[in-house]
Design a protein around this motif. Structure first.
Motif, PDB file in Angstrom:
ATOM      1  N   ASP A 246       0.833  -1.202   0.000  1.00 19.48           N
ATOM      2  CA  ASP A 246       0.000   0.000   0.000  1.00 19.48           C
ATOM      3  C   ASP A 246       0.869   1.253   0.000  1.00 19.48           C
ATOM      4  OD1 ASP A 246      -2.288  -1.507  -0.020  1.00 19.48           O
ATOM      5  OD2 ASP A 246      -2.755  -1.232   2.107  1.00 19.48           O
ATOM      6  N   ILE A 247       1.955   1.216   0.762  1.00 19.68           N
ATOM      7  CA  ILE A 247       2.853   2.367   0.834  1.00 19.68           C
ATOM      8  C   ILE A 247       3.573   2.560  -0.490  1.00 19.68           C
ATOM      9  CG2 ILE A 247       4.890   3.303   2.002  1.00 19.68           C
ATOM     10  CD1 ILE A 247       3.987   1.765   4.508  1.00 19.68           C
ATOM     11  N   ILE A 248       4.008   1.452  -1.100  1.00 17.52           N
ATOM     12  CA  ILE A 248       4.678   1.549  -2.405  1.00 17.52           C
ATOM     13  C   ILE A 248       3.760   2.217  -3.418  1.00 17.52           C
ATOM     14  CG2 ILE A 248       5.584   0.230  -4.351  1.00 17.52           C
ATOM     15  CD1 ILE A 248       6.559  -1.853  -2.297  1.00 17.52           C
ATOM     16  N   ALA A 249       2.510   1.770  -3.506  1.00 17.33           N
ATOM     17  CA  ALA A 249       1.569   2.331  -4.482  1.00 17.33           C
ATOM     18  C   ALA A 249       1.292   3.798  -4.201  1.00 17.33           C
ATOM     19  CB  ALA A 249       0.274   1.527  -4.471  1.00 17.33           C
ATOM     20  N   GLU A 250       1.099   4.137  -2.940  1.00  8.31           N
ATOM     21  CA  GLU A 250       0.821   5.530  -2.592  1.00  8.31           C
ATOM     22  C   GLU A 250       2.004   6.431  -2.949  1.00  8.31           C
ATOM     23  OE1 GLU A 250      -0.508   8.269   1.262  1.00  8.31           O
ATOM     24  OE2 GLU A 250      -0.159   6.115   1.507  1.00  8.31           O
ATOM     25  N   GLU A 251       3.219   5.992  -2.625  1.00 11.77           N
ATOM     26  CA  GLU A 251       4.389   6.820  -2.921  1.00 11.77           C
ATOM     27  C   GLU A 251       4.656   6.892  -4.425  1.00 11.77           C
ATOM     28  OE1 GLU A 251       7.832   6.049  -0.572  1.00 11.77           O
ATOM     29  OE2 GLU A 251       6.736   6.258   1.324  1.00 11.77           O
ATOM     30  N   PHE A 252       4.374   5.804  -5.146  1.00 15.35           N
ATOM     31  CA  PHE A 252       4.575   5.863  -6.586  1.00 15.35           C
ATOM     32  C   PHE A 252       3.610   6.849  -7.228  1.00 15.35           C
ATOM     33  CE2 PHE A 252       3.932   3.980 -10.947  1.00 15.35           C
ATOM     34  CZ  PHE A 252       5.150   4.429 -11.452  1.00 15.35           C
ATOM     35  N   ALA A 253       2.358   6.822  -6.805  1.00 10.32           N
ATOM     36  CA  ALA A 253       1.390   7.777  -7.343  1.00 10.32           C
ATOM     37  C   ALA A 253       1.833   9.210  -7.067  1.00 10.32           C
ATOM     38  CB  ALA A 253       0.007   7.519  -6.749  1.00 10.32           C
ATOM     39  N   ALA A 254       2.319   9.458  -5.856  1.00 14.04           N
ATOM     40  CA  ALA A 254       2.795  10.799  -5.519  1.00 14.04           C
ATOM     41  C   ALA A 254       4.018  11.173  -6.352  1.00 14.04           C
ATOM     42  CB  ALA A 254       3.118  10.875  -4.031  1.00 14.04           C
ATOM     43  N   THR A 255       4.898  10.202  -6.606  1.00 15.12           N
ATOM     44  CA  THR A 255       6.079  10.450  -7.432  1.00 15.12           C
ATOM     45  C   THR A 255       5.681  10.806  -8.851  1.00 15.12           C
ATOM     46  OG1 THR A 255       7.457   8.957  -6.098  1.00 15.12           O
ATOM     47  CG2 THR A 255       8.187   9.390  -8.346  1.00 15.12           C
ATOM     48  N   VAL A 256       4.712  10.069  -9.401  1.00 14.72           N
ATOM     49  CA  VAL A 256       4.242  10.350 -10.764  1.00 14.72           C
ATOM     50  C   VAL A 256       3.640  11.749 -10.840  1.00 14.72           C
ATOM     51  CG1 VAL A 256       2.625   9.660 -12.572  1.00 14.72           C
ATOM     52  CG2 VAL A 256       3.881   7.920 -11.294  1.00 14.72           C
ATOM     53  N   ARG A 257       2.759  12.079  -9.893  1.00 15.66           N
ATOM     54  CA  ARG A 257       2.089  13.375  -9.934  1.00 15.66           C
ATOM     55  C   ARG A 257       3.063  14.532  -9.706  1.00 15.66           C
ATOM     56  NH1 ARG A 257      -1.411  11.382 -12.827  1.00 15.66           N
ATOM     57  NH2 ARG A 257      -3.255  10.406 -11.927  1.00 15.66           N
ATOM     58  N   ALA A 258       4.124  14.285  -8.937  1.00 18.97           N
ATOM     59  CA  ALA A 258       5.119  15.336  -8.681  1.00 18.97           C
ATOM     60  C   ALA A 258       6.147  15.441  -9.795  1.00 18.97           C
ATOM     61  CB  ALA A 258       5.822  15.071  -7.353  1.00 18.97           C
ATOM     62  N   GLY A 259       6.150  14.474 -10.709  1.00 20.12           N
ATOM     63  CA  GLY A 259       7.126  14.489 -11.788  1.00 20.12           C
ATOM     64  C   GLY A 259       8.493  13.974 -11.390  1.00 20.12           C
ATOM     65  N   GLY A 260       8.550  13.169 -10.340  1.00 21.84           N
ATOM     66  CA  GLY A 260       9.829  12.581  -9.910  1.00 21.84           C
ATOM     67  C   GLY A 260      10.180  12.983  -8.502  1.00 21.84           C
ATOM     68  N   GLY A 261      11.407  12.681  -8.123  1.00 22.27           N
ATOM     69  CA  GLY A 261      11.892  13.098  -6.816  1.00 22.27           C
ATOM     70  C   GLY A 261      11.928  12.020  -5.752  1.00 22.27           C
ATOM     71  N   HIS A 262      11.599  10.774  -6.089  1.00 17.42           N
ATOM     72  CA  HIS A 262      11.667   9.735  -5.071  1.00 17.42           C
ATOM     73  C   HIS A 262      13.127   9.351  -4.821  1.00 17.42           C
ATOM     74  CE1 HIS A 262      10.878   6.074  -2.801  1.00 17.42           C
ATOM     75  NE2 HIS A 262       9.630   6.519  -2.655  1.00 17.42           N
ATOM     76  N   PRO A 263      13.528   9.173  -3.553  1.00 18.88           N
ATOM     77  CA  PRO A 263      14.926   8.835  -3.284  1.00 18.88           C
ATOM     78  C   PRO A 263      15.357   7.478  -3.834  1.00 18.88           C
ATOM     79  CG  PRO A 263      13.619   8.722  -1.269  1.00 18.88           C
ATOM     80  CD  PRO A 263      12.759   9.365  -2.301  1.00 18.88           C
ATOM     81  N   LEU A 264      14.419   6.550  -3.988  1.00 18.10           N
ATOM     82  CA  LEU A 264      14.749   5.220  -4.514  1.00 18.10           C
ATOM     83  C   LEU A 264      14.440   5.194  -6.008  1.00 18.10           C
ATOM     84  CD1 LEU A 264      13.307   2.996  -1.628  1.00 18.10           C
ATOM     85  CD2 LEU A 264      15.599   3.977  -1.860  1.00 18.10           C
ATOM     86  N   ASP A 265      15.126   6.026  -6.762  1.00 18.05           N
ATOM     87  CA  ASP A 265      14.861   6.144  -8.189  1.00 18.05           C
ATOM     88  C   ASP A 265      15.844   5.312  -8.995  1.00 18.05           C
ATOM     89  OD1 ASP A 265      17.199   7.602  -7.923  1.00 18.05           O
ATOM     90  OD2 ASP A 265      16.318   9.519  -8.547  1.00 18.05           O
ATOM     91  N   ALA A 266      15.777   5.439 -10.310  1.00 16.82           N
ATOM     92  CA  ALA A 266      16.645   4.638 -11.173  1.00 16.82           C
ATOM     93  C   ALA A 266      18.118   4.963 -10.951  1.00 16.82           C
ATOM     94  CB  ALA A 266      16.265   4.857 -12.637  1.00 16.82           C
ATOM     95  N   ALA A 267      18.438   6.222 -10.657  1.00 17.25           N
ATOM     96  CA  ALA A 267      19.824   6.584 -10.378  1.00 17.25           C
ATOM     97  C   ALA A 267      20.337   5.855  -9.138  1.00 17.25           C
ATOM     98  CB  ALA A 267      19.944   8.099 -10.199  1.00 17.25           C
ATOM     99  N   HIS A 268      19.478   5.701  -8.141  1.00 17.56           N
ATOM    100  CA  HIS A 268      19.856   4.925  -6.953  1.00 17.56           C
ATOM    101  C   HIS A 268      20.036   3.455  -7.316  1.00 17.56           C
ATOM    102  CE1 HIS A 268      20.105   3.874  -2.716  1.00 17.56           C
ATOM    103  NE2 HIS A 268      19.178   2.946  -2.915  1.00 17.56           N
ATOM    104  N   GLY A 269      19.140   2.942  -8.140  1.00 12.54           N
ATOM    105  CA  GLY A 269      19.280   1.559  -8.594  1.00 12.54           C
ATOM    106  C   GLY A 269      20.572   1.327  -9.337  1.00 12.54           C
ATOM    107  N   LEU A 270      21.011   2.308 -10.127  1.00 13.36           N
ATOM    108  CA  LEU A 270      22.285   2.195 -10.831  1.00 13.36           C
ATOM    109  C   LEU A 270      23.443   2.159  -9.842  1.00 13.36           C
ATOM    110  CD1 LEU A 270      24.081   2.223 -13.348  1.00 13.36           C
ATOM    111  CD2 LEU A 270      23.840   4.723 -13.387  1.00 13.36           C
ATOM    112  N   ARG A 271      23.381   2.966  -8.815  1.00 12.22           N
ATOM    113  CA  ARG A 271      24.465   2.972  -7.824  1.00 12.22           C
ATOM    114  C   ARG A 271      24.567   1.614  -7.119  1.00 12.22           C
ATOM    115  NH1 ARG A 271      25.219   4.746  -2.682  1.00 12.22           N
ATOM    116  NH2 ARG A 271      23.111   5.574  -2.412  1.00 12.22           N
TER     117      ARG A 271
END
Length: 286
Positions: A246-271
């Motif tokens: 539930d938290i993952i879905a809620e934060e993803f929706a907020a990330t989409v609506r904000a246009g990004g900015g989640h700390p666990l993003d693709a750049a973090h995945g690359l690191r």
């Protein structure tokens, strides 16, 4: 907020168990459709099934992935270039080269991204990390032991059987120690990803940590353990009480609506992938 229309790529056990129910449950997301290489499996997920992945892109504003890392790396680039936000599984890709290609596509297009590093979304983990920030940590250890590779397990998929614990549970463990002790700046690895792997991690804070990874154990097995020790106390991760979806879905929706900015993003995945790739390189060196 209008639910984010999310298309799902993949229809395997994890998609059926986690992704599809999470996205369909709402209220923050809705499951707009599914594309999979086996349409008969996709049909079980209770959403429209698309024959072509491009048709799925047309029906959604974001795409979630529940596929092997190599497939995520390939189709993630296509989804990013189609302007879709990405909910990405770990690891980011099957290789550092492909992880860079996907991260570069995300950077070029500017699409929002978020990684499904499930442990990071639980209240227990967030309490643990808050405690780590209070104790001036200087070291820690972790162990993640399972029997996934021993045969008959739902998650004993080909890529896991080939690459083992380092690529599968390694992202979880490295990510959490990184969050608890500071950015990982170095790794020393020994062992065998198909049996037992040990990691010694160096952190930019000056802290060090150790991790044991195994997916070939048998019998009754202990839960994953994480502990951090500092100058003013210690922190131990408590067992999960609730699932994090539930938290993952809620934060993803907020990330989409904000246009990004989640700390666990693709750049973090690359690191994270950079650390794992170096560990794999060391294990492959005679």
């Amino acid at each position: 907020m209008e639910p984010v229309a999310v298309g799902l790529i993949g229809a395997g056990p994890w998609a059926e168990m986690a992704h599809a129910p999470m996205l369909a449950k709402g209220p923050h997301t809705r499951l707009a459709g599914v594309w999979a290489r086996r349409p008969e499996a996709a049909a079980r997920l209770g959403a429209p099934v698309f024959e072509r992945v491009e048709e799925l892109f047309d029906a959604c504003e974001a795409v979630a992935f529940s596929v092997p890392p190599a497939v995520q790396a390939e189709l993630g680039v296509l989804a990013a270039r189609a302007g879709k936000a990405l909910l990405l599984e770990k690891p980011l890709a099957d290789s550092l080269e492909n992880a860079r290609r996907l991260a570069d596509a995300v950077a070029e297009t500017g699409v929002p991204t978020q990684m499904v590093l499930t442990m990071r979304y639980t209240p227990q983990t967030r309490t643990f990390l808050a405690r780590c920030g209070e104790i001036e940590p200087f070291g820690g250890h972790a162990a993640n032991i399972s029997g996934v590779l021993t045969g008959g397990h739902a998650f004993g998929t080909p890529w896991r059987l080939e690459r083992g614990a380092l690529l599968d549970v390694g992202p979880h463990v490295v990510d959490l120690l990184d969050a608890a002790l500071g950015r990982v700046t170095g790794v020393r690895a020994h062992g065998d990803p198909l049996r037992w792997t040990g990691l010694l991690l160096e952190h930019e804070s000056g802290a060090v940590s150790e991790a044991s990874l195994c997916m070939a154990a048998v019998g009754d097995l202990p839960p994953s353990t994480f502990a951090v020790y500092g100058r003013t106390g210690n922190a131990v991760l408590q067992p999960w009480e609730d699932d994090p979806f539930d938290i993952i879905a809620e934060e993803f929706a907020a990330t989409v609506r904000a246009g990004g900015g989640h700390p666990l993003d693709a750049a973090h995945g690359l690191r994270l992938q950079q650390v794992l790739a170096e560990a794999e390189r060391q294990l492959a060196t005679p």
